[in-house]
Design an enzyme around this catalytic site. Sequence first.
Site, PDB file in Angstrom:
ATOM      1  N   CYS A  28       0.836  -1.203   0.000  1.00  0.00           N
ATOM      2  CA  CYS A  28       0.000   0.000   0.000  1.00  0.00           C
ATOM      3  C   CYS A  28       0.868   1.249   0.000  1.00  0.00           C
ATOM      4  O   CYS A  28       1.574   1.521   0.974  1.00  0.00           O
ATOM      5  CB  CYS A  28      -0.904  -0.054   1.233  1.00  0.00           C
ATOM      6  SG  CYS A  28      -1.632   1.507   1.707  1.00  0.00           S
ATOM      7  N   CYS A  31       0.080   3.905   2.740  1.00  0.00           N
ATOM      8  CA  CYS A  31       0.452   3.416   4.078  1.00  0.00           C
ATOM      9  C   CYS A  31       1.866   3.856   4.454  1.00  0.00           C
ATOM     10  O   CYS A  31       2.173   4.038   5.629  1.00  0.00           O
ATOM     11  CB  CYS A  31       0.366   1.892   4.137  1.00  0.00           C
ATOM     12  SG  CYS A  31      -1.299   1.261   3.920  1.00  0.00           S
TER      13      CYS A  31
END
Length: 106
Positions: A28, A31
Site C-alpha cells: 500500500c 500506508c
Amino acid sequence: METSEKRSFGEIIQGSKPVLVDFSAEWCGPCKMMPPILKEVKDKMGESVMILKLDIDKNPAVASAYGIQSVPTLIVFRDGQIRWRQSGVTRADQLKVVLDGILKQG
C-alpha cells in the site's frame, strides 16, 4: 511502538489507555506515509497513548474481524471498544485532536 511482552490484540485493546491501530499493508503506497505521522503523534502524546501498526496480510483474522476493506485504516480502541475510525492518510494534528478528545472522556 510494540510492547516487549507478547500480548494478544484483544488483550492490548482492553486497556483504559487509548490504542491507535494503523491497519496497513506492504503493498500500500499511502500506508508508507503513516509511520512519520504516527511518530509525530507519539512524540507529542508520549505514554498517554499506545500506537500499533498491524499488517493486514500477516493478521487476516484481525483485519476481517474489524471489516478492514481499505488501507490505511486507523482505529482508536479504548476499553475494548472502537472510539474512532477513519480510512485514508490522516494528519498528525487531526489524530492528536481525536486522541485528546478520547482521553478527556475518561
